[in-house]
Design an enzyme around this catalytic site. Structure first.
Site, PDB file in Angstrom:
ATOM      1  N   GLU A 246     -28.476 -29.221  -7.581  1.00  0.00           N
ATOM      2  CA  GLU A 246     -29.796 -29.453  -6.699  1.00  0.00           C
ATOM      3  C   GLU A 246     -29.756 -28.434  -6.289  1.00  0.00           C
ATOM      4  O   GLU A 246     -29.536 -28.094  -4.928  1.00  0.00           O
ATOM      5  CB  GLU A 246     -30.315 -31.137  -6.520  1.00  0.00           C
ATOM      6  CG  GLU A 246     -31.793 -31.420  -5.813  1.00  0.00           C
ATOM      7  CD  GLU A 246     -32.306 -30.819  -5.019  1.00  0.00           C
ATOM      8  OE1 GLU A 246     -32.605 -29.271  -5.860  1.00  0.00           O
ATOM      9  OE2 GLU A 246     -32.696 -31.057  -4.168  1.00  0.00           O
ATOM     10  N   CYS A 280     -37.538 -27.370  -1.726  1.00  0.00           N
ATOM     11  CA  CYS A 280     -36.405 -26.108  -2.751  1.00  0.00           C
ATOM     12  C   CYS A 280     -38.027 -26.018  -3.980  1.00  0.00           C
ATOM     13  O   CYS A 280     -38.162 -25.114  -4.516  1.00  0.00           O
ATOM     14  CB  CYS A 280     -35.040 -27.405  -3.420  1.00  0.00           C
ATOM     15  SG  CYS A 280     -35.495 -29.069  -3.493  1.00  0.00           S
TER      16      CYS A 280
HETATM   17  P1  NAD Z   1     -26.105 -20.538   1.863  1.00  0.00           P
HETATM   18  O1  NAD Z   1     -25.890 -20.039   0.176  1.00  0.00           O
HETATM   19  O2  NAD Z   1     -24.625 -19.968   2.577  1.00  0.00           O
HETATM   20  O3  NAD Z   1     -26.326 -22.381   1.882  1.00  0.00           O
HETATM   21  C1  NAD Z   1     -26.674 -23.225   0.911  1.00  0.00           C
HETATM   22  C2  NAD Z   1     -25.839 -24.440   1.834  1.00  0.00           C
HETATM   23  O4  NAD Z   1     -24.848 -24.626   0.872  1.00  0.00           O
HETATM   24  C3  NAD Z   1     -25.853 -24.793   3.152  1.00  0.00           C
HETATM   25  O5  NAD Z   1     -25.951 -25.960   3.253  1.00  0.00           O
HETATM   26  C4  NAD Z   1     -24.187 -24.551   3.541  1.00  0.00           C
HETATM   27  O6  NAD Z   1     -23.792 -24.791   4.066  1.00  0.00           O
HETATM   28  C5  NAD Z   1     -23.983 -24.760   2.147  1.00  0.00           C
HETATM   29  N1  NAD Z   1     -22.303 -24.573   2.414  1.00  0.00           N
HETATM   30  C6  NAD Z   1     -22.868 -22.903   1.488  1.00  0.00           C
HETATM   31  N2  NAD Z   1     -21.202 -22.205   1.646  1.00  0.00           N
HETATM   32  C7  NAD Z   1     -20.863 -23.313   0.979  1.00  0.00           C
HETATM   33  C8  NAD Z   1     -19.324 -23.964   0.607  1.00  0.00           C
HETATM   34  N3  NAD Z   1     -18.458 -22.529   0.041  1.00  0.00           N
HETATM   35  N4  NAD Z   1     -19.104 -25.113   0.294  1.00  0.00           N
HETATM   36  C9  NAD Z   1     -20.034 -25.469   0.700  1.00  0.00           C
HETATM   37  N5  NAD Z   1     -21.503 -25.395   1.000  1.00  0.00           N
HETATM   38  C10 NAD Z   1     -21.286 -24.561   1.620  1.00  0.00           C
HETATM   39  O7  NAD Z   1     -27.192 -20.201   2.296  1.00  0.00           O
HETATM   40  P2  NAD Z   1     -27.984 -21.121   3.543  1.00  0.00           P
HETATM   41  O8  NAD Z   1     -28.281 -19.438   4.478  1.00  0.00           O
HETATM   42  O9  NAD Z   1     -28.119 -22.329   4.343  1.00  0.00           O
HETATM   43  O10 NAD Z   1     -29.504 -21.404   3.073  1.00  0.00           O
HETATM   44  C11 NAD Z   1     -30.327 -20.637   2.344  1.00  0.00           C
HETATM   45  C12 NAD Z   1     -30.648 -20.769   0.561  1.00  0.00           C
HETATM   46  O11 NAD Z   1     -30.049 -21.711   0.227  1.00  0.00           O
HETATM   47  C13 NAD Z   1     -32.080 -20.365   0.733  1.00  0.00           C
HETATM   48  O12 NAD Z   1     -32.610 -19.287   0.287  1.00  0.00           O
HETATM   49  C14 NAD Z   1     -32.345 -21.978  -0.618  1.00  0.00           C
HETATM   50  O13 NAD Z   1     -32.308 -21.527  -1.435  1.00  0.00           O
HETATM   51  C15 NAD Z   1     -30.481 -23.040  -0.569  1.00  0.00           C
HETATM   52  N6  NAD Z   1     -30.825 -24.051  -0.179  1.00  0.00           N
HETATM   53  C16 NAD Z   1     -31.635 -24.883  -0.744  1.00  0.00           C
HETATM   54  C17 NAD Z   1     -31.633 -26.310  -0.659  1.00  0.00           C
HETATM   55  C18 NAD Z   1     -32.696 -27.013  -1.616  1.00  0.00           C
HETATM   56  O14 NAD Z   1     -32.493 -28.275  -1.253  1.00  0.00           O
HETATM   57  N7  NAD Z   1     -32.039 -26.636  -2.848  1.00  0.00           N
HETATM   58  C19 NAD Z   1     -31.117 -26.518   0.415  1.00  0.00           C
HETATM   59  C20 NAD Z   1     -30.909 -25.836   1.468  1.00  0.00           C
HETATM   60  C21 NAD Z   1     -30.942 -24.100   1.105  1.00  0.00           C
END
Ligand code: NAD
Length: 476
Positions: A246, A280
């Site tokens: 998702e 999202c």
């Molecule tokens: P990010 O891309 O680093 O992380 C997104 C999420 O993934 C976080 O919860 C993080 O803990 C997790 N994550 C990161 N690297 C991971 C890995 N190697 N293995 C497992 N989990 C991992 O960025 P961020 O700064 O935390 O969030 C920013 C972006 O994430 C936003 O721009 C948005 O696009 C996206 N986001 C989407 C949703 C959603 O509901 N689809 C929710 C939160 C964040």
């Protein structure tokens, strides 16, 4: 309020140990510590999930449903107190946090019932054969959930996986761990056998690599950004494991020429800034028919300026801080890049103060299509207003990006609504409102916005495999 002590939950036991700070995004003060699971602890969690799976999969769906429903009830009863910790660690206004918990409870309650309806089918056969297709739980699941909706996002995954008969190792966000702990506590108190759900925190990259590679883990489910989703899907593909993803969106909202521009702007502005845009399915590109653009934009700007930004515990607050410093830096970069390229800031565009991750609700116009905010999910309080002249032009812009999560249309012209809903490639399309999915509806995206669905009668499919069984009946 006091922030609870954050612990790992492995094989039915809560484990307290040192880790990393948790920060209140409204004050930037450290409010707690999230433990960092070691590799041996991850192995214990996987082994517990393997044992838990053997117990859970042989329990009747009705009994499993009772336990899951009990957990949903406990979550609802505890909504007010859980909301407090969500507001403290995530920042959203208290009423929104409570709604998030109640929504999580509803999603789980739906799954509790749906688990009893995972029917297979009998294939008509020759008299000497019995042939059937059965749906079976896939096995222990590794689930990764984000900080934007700490309880409902994790709740949706636990509800679906457990109702399908799977056990889970959940790695919830290290930035909002208390919401996930409170959720898991509801399942423990509801009578879930030890090992069926395990909760870990730590280094996300280390944990995801370790869990995905573990032979006992049979499926990966993730909610988060597209780049991380792609990275995790590659790790899963290397060991031939399926995924439910998702991921993000960059949702268009098309305001058609028959719409009332003021009413449409009021509805749009209130939807955009929910959870500070960290949703999202948040509408991001407002495509407005040329004939109403100016009236729509004026009203949108007026509504945006009136939004009260503040600490989520203040009852007057309509929008809290961003959840972390990365989002604040990202907003500043998006706006800076847009302005350098000729975009106009109609309102907002700047950080508020220098303590807490507060950012002004922002409306941008005239942003060139090559700018980053026109192509990358902002996941923050930025609205982009654009003009269109006819529906084919709106459809082309709506479909321009590799995202395909949600889209909206504001119109009472049924022909326009039908044209847009059939031609825009998304998993979620709403006309004349900005509501999210309901427990009964499947949720997920197309293109890079994801794989598989959560919720609805489709929601358990990702957690199951199908088996064809044929039996030759011995003649008497
Ligand atoms: P990010 O891309 O680093 O992380 C997104 C999420 O993934 C976080 O919860 C993080 O803990 C997790 N994550 C990161 N690297 C991971 C890995 N190697 N293995 C497992 N989990 C991992 O960025 P961020 O700064 O935390 O969030 C920013 C972006 O994430 C936003 O721009 C948005 O696009 C996206 N986001 C989407 C949703 C959603 O509901 N689809 C929710 C939160 C964040």
């Amino acid at each position: 309020m006091d922030y609870p002590s954050i612990r790992l939950f492995i094989d039915g036991k809560w484990i307290e140990q040192a880790g990393d700070p948790v920060v209140d995004p409204a004050t930037e003060e450290v409010i707690g510590e999230v433990p960092r699971a070691t590799l041996p602890q991850l192995d214990e969690a996987v082994a517990a999930a393997e044992r838990g799976f053997r117990i859970w999969r042989t329990m009747s769906p009705a009994k499993r449903g009772d336990i899951i429903r009990n957990a949903a009830n406990l979550l609802r009863q505890r909504a007010r107190e859980i909301a407090q910790v969500i507001t403290l660690e995530q920042g959203k206004p208290l009423a929104d946090a409570e709604n998030e918990v109640l929504r999580g409870s509803e999603l789980i309650a739906w799954d509790a019932e749906e688990g009893r309806r995972t029917f297979g089918r009998v294939i008509p056969s020759e008299p000497a054969f019995h042939q059937m297709v059965v749906r079976e739980p896939i096995g222990p699941v590794a689930a990764f959930t984000p900080w934007s909706a700490p309880t409902s996002s994790a709740g949706r995954k636990l509800g679906g996986a457990l109702a399908a008969g799977c056990s889970v190792v959940l790695k919830a966000s290290e930035e909002t761990p208390a919401g996930a702990c409170a959720l898991v506590k509801c399942f423990e108190d509801a009578g879930l056998p030890a090992g069926v759900v395990n909760l870990v925190f730590g280094n996300p990259d280390e944990i995801s690599r370790h869990l995905i590679a573990a032979p006992a883990i049979r499926l990966l489910t993730f909610t988060g950004s597209v780049p991380v989703g792609i990275h995790l899907a590659k790790l899963a593909a290397a060991v031939m494991k399926p995924t439910v993803m998702e991921l993000g969106g960059h949702s268009p909202a098309i305001v058609c020429k028959d719409a009332d521009p003021k009413a449409a702007a009021k509805l749009s502005a209130s939807a955009k800034f929910r959870n500070a845009g960290q949703v999202c399915i948040s509408p991001t590109r407002f495509l407005v028919h040329d004939s109403l653009f100016d009236d729509f934009a004026d009203e949108f700007v007026a509504r945006t300026s009136a939004i009260k930004v503040g600490n989520g515990f203040d009852p007057a607050t309509q929008m809290g801080p961003l959840a972390n410093g990365r989002r604040l830096a990202a907003m500043e970069e998006f706006v800076g890049d847009a302005v350098r390229n000729g975009g106009k800031v109609r309102v907002g565009g700047e950080r508020i103060g220098n303590r807490g991750y507060f950012f002004q609700p922002t409306v941008l116009t005239d942003v060139p299509k090559h700018c980053s905010v026109m192509n990358v999910e902002p996941f923050g309080p930025l609205a982009l207003l654009m003009r269109f002249h006819d529906l084919p032009e709106a459809v082309e812009e709506a479909n321009r990006l590799s995202y395909g999560l949600a889209a909206y249309a504001l119109t009472n012209d049924s022909s326009a609504a039908a044209q847009l809903s059939s031609q825009i490639g998304v998993g979620h399309f709403a006309v004349n409102h900005f509501g999210g999915g309901i427990p009964e509806s499947p949720f997920g995206g197309v293109k890079q916005s994801g794989l598989g669905r959560e919720g609805g009668s489709e929601g358990l499919e990702g957690y199951q495999t199908v088996k064809y069984i044929s039996q030759h009946i011995a003649r008497p």
